[in-house]
Scaffold this motif. Structure first.
Motif, PDB file in Angstrom:
ATOM      1  N   TRP A   1      57.153  11.083  38.259  1.00 22.16           N
ATOM      2  CA  TRP A   1      57.131  11.279  39.704  1.00 22.16           C
ATOM      3  C   TRP A   1      58.478  10.868  40.281  1.00 22.16           C
ATOM      4  CZ3 TRP A   1      53.322   9.520  36.646  1.00 22.16           C
ATOM      5  CH2 TRP A   1      52.053  10.080  36.771  1.00 22.16           C
ATOM      6  N   PHE A   2      58.909  11.589  41.330  1.00 25.79           N
ATOM      7  CA  PHE A   2      60.114  11.172  42.042  1.00 25.79           C
ATOM      8  C   PHE A   2      59.798   9.854  42.749  1.00 25.79           C
ATOM      9  CE2 PHE A   2      61.023  15.880  42.292  1.00 25.79           C
ATOM     10  CZ  PHE A   2      62.052  15.844  41.364  1.00 25.79           C
ATOM     11  N   ALA A   3      60.780   8.979  42.835  1.00 27.24           N
ATOM     12  CA  ALA A   3      60.592   7.694  43.512  1.00 27.24           C
ATOM     13  C   ALA A   3      60.094   7.914  44.939  1.00 27.24           C
ATOM     14  CB  ALA A   3      61.896   6.900  43.500  1.00 27.24           C
ATOM     15  N   ASP A   4      60.612   8.913  45.627  1.00 29.70           N
ATOM     16  CA  ASP A   4      60.162   9.193  46.995  1.00 29.70           C
ATOM     17  C   ASP A   4      58.694   9.604  47.044  1.00 29.70           C
ATOM     18  OD1 ASP A   4      62.535   8.548  48.246  1.00 29.70           O
ATOM     19  OD2 ASP A   4      63.221  10.622  48.422  1.00 29.70           O
ATOM     20  N   THR A   5      58.234  10.335  46.043  1.00 32.81           N
ATOM     21  CA  THR A   5      56.822  10.718  45.980  1.00 32.81           C
ATOM     22  C   THR A   5      55.953   9.466  45.882  1.00 32.81           C
ATOM     23  OG1 THR A   5      57.361  12.806  44.876  1.00 32.81           O
ATOM     24  CG2 THR A   5      55.096  12.004  44.637  1.00 32.81           C
ATOM     25  N   VAL A   6      56.356   8.534  45.031  1.00 33.74           N
ATOM     26  CA  VAL A   6      55.593   7.300  44.843  1.00 33.74           C
ATOM     27  C   VAL A   6      55.620   6.464  46.117  1.00 33.74           C
ATOM     28  CG1 VAL A   6      55.408   5.155  43.532  1.00 33.74           C
ATOM     29  CG2 VAL A   6      56.013   7.285  42.361  1.00 33.74           C
ATOM     30  N   ARG A   7      56.771   6.346  46.739  1.00 31.49           N
ATOM     31  CA  ARG A   7      56.868   5.539  47.967  1.00 31.49           C
ATOM     32  C   ARG A   7      56.010   6.120  49.089  1.00 31.49           C
ATOM     33  NH1 ARG A   7      62.620   5.057  46.409  1.00 31.49           N
ATOM     34  NH2 ARG A   7      62.839   2.975  45.533  1.00 31.49           N
ATOM     35  N   ALA A   8      55.978   7.433  49.205  1.00 35.71           N
ATOM     36  CA  ALA A   8      55.132   8.075  50.218  1.00 35.71           C
ATOM     37  C   ALA A   8      53.659   7.824  49.912  1.00 35.71           C
ATOM     38  CB  ALA A   8      55.420   9.570  50.288  1.00 35.71           C
ATOM     39  N   TRP A   9      53.282   7.904  48.645  1.00 35.31           N
ATOM     40  CA  TRP A   9      51.907   7.632  48.231  1.00 35.31           C
ATOM     41  C   TRP A   9      51.533   6.187  48.552  1.00 35.31           C
ATOM     42  CZ3 TRP A   9      50.701   4.476  43.810  1.00 35.31           C
ATOM     43  CH2 TRP A   9      49.331   4.406  43.527  1.00 35.31           C
ATOM     44  N   VAL A  10      52.419   5.251  48.235  1.00 40.51           N
ATOM     45  CA  VAL A  10      52.146   3.834  48.495  1.00 40.51           C
ATOM     46  C   VAL A  10      51.968   3.601  50.001  1.00 40.51           C
ATOM     47  CG1 VAL A  10      53.163   1.507  48.436  1.00 40.51           C
ATOM     48  CG2 VAL A  10      53.264   2.958  46.407  1.00 40.51           C
ATOM     49  N   ALA A  11      52.808   4.204  50.807  1.00 37.89           N
ATOM     50  CA  ALA A  11      52.726   4.021  52.260  1.00 37.89           C
ATOM     51  C   ALA A  11      51.409   4.557  52.828  1.00 37.89           C
ATOM     52  CB  ALA A  11      53.904   4.703  52.936  1.00 37.89           C
ATOM     53  N   ALA A  12      50.842   5.568  52.195  1.00 40.06           N
ATOM     54  CA  ALA A  12      49.615   6.195  52.692  1.00 40.06           C
ATOM     55  C   ALA A  12      48.346   5.614  52.077  1.00 40.06           C
ATOM     56  CB  ALA A  12      49.666   7.700  52.414  1.00 40.06           C
ATOM     57  N   ARG A  13      48.486   4.725  51.092  1.00 34.65           N
ATOM     58  CA  ARG A  13      47.310   4.170  50.411  1.00 34.65           C
ATOM     59  C   ARG A  13      46.474   3.327  51.359  1.00 34.65           C
ATOM     60  NH1 ARG A  13      49.057   0.623  45.640  1.00 34.65           N
ATOM     61  NH2 ARG A  13      46.837   0.461  45.270  1.00 34.65           N
ATOM     62  N   PRO A  14      45.145   3.463  51.294  1.00 33.38           N
ATOM     63  CA  PRO A  14      44.280   2.590  52.089  1.00 33.38           C
ATOM     64  C   PRO A  14      44.509   1.130  51.713  1.00 33.38           C
ATOM     65  CG  PRO A  14      43.028   4.392  51.129  1.00 33.38           C
ATOM     66  CD  PRO A  14      44.402   4.431  50.506  1.00 33.38           C
ATOM     67  N   GLY A  15      44.530   0.279  52.697  1.00 34.09           N
ATOM     68  CA  GLY A  15      44.720  -1.144  52.435  1.00 34.09           C
ATOM     69  C   GLY A  15      46.156  -1.557  52.249  1.00 34.09           C
ATOM     70  N   ASN A  16      47.099  -0.639  52.483  1.00 33.61           N
ATOM     71  CA  ASN A  16      48.509  -0.981  52.347  1.00 33.61           C
ATOM     72  C   ASN A  16      48.873  -1.991  53.430  1.00 33.61           C
ATOM     73  OD1 ASN A  16      51.256  -1.141  52.032  1.00 33.61           O
ATOM     74  ND2 ASN A  16      51.652   1.019  52.417  1.00 33.61           N
ATOM     75  N   ARG A  17      49.274  -3.173  53.027  1.00 34.24           N
ATOM     76  CA  ARG A  17      49.566  -4.248  53.977  1.00 34.24           C
ATOM     77  C   ARG A  17      50.664  -3.896  54.968  1.00 34.24           C
ATOM     78  NH1 ARG A  17      49.861  -7.672  49.176  1.00 34.24           N
ATOM     79  NH2 ARG A  17      47.728  -8.039  48.611  1.00 34.24           N
TER      80      ARG A  17
END
Length: 68
Positions: free
Chosen positions: A45-61
């Motif tokens: 995965w591109f790093a940007d893809t992962v960062r976008a996924w992390v930002a959208a994850r439920p419970g992301n602090r």
């Protein structure tokens, strides 16, 4: 600027602070985005893809309002 570095399960796990097997389980259960590239049967995965996924994850602090 976009970050087009390719991350494997190992880099994703390090980024979110879990074990590599946990990331594999996320993918198995459809919780990870589709890989941007598959090479030799291995997903990346591109790093940007992962960062976008992390930002959208439920419970992301980081998404919680300050003081909650």
């Amino acid at each position: 600027m976009t970050d087009r570095r390719l991350w494997s399960y190992k880099e994703i796990a390090a980024h979110i602070g879990v074990q590599t097997d946990t990331v594999r389980t996320y993918r198995k259960h459809g919780l990870l985005p589709q890989p941007d590239l598959t090479e030799g049967g291995k997903p990346y995965w591109f790093a940007d893809t992962v960062r976008a996924w992390v930002a959208a994850r439920p419970g992301n602090r980081s998404r919680r309002e300050a003081g909650s």
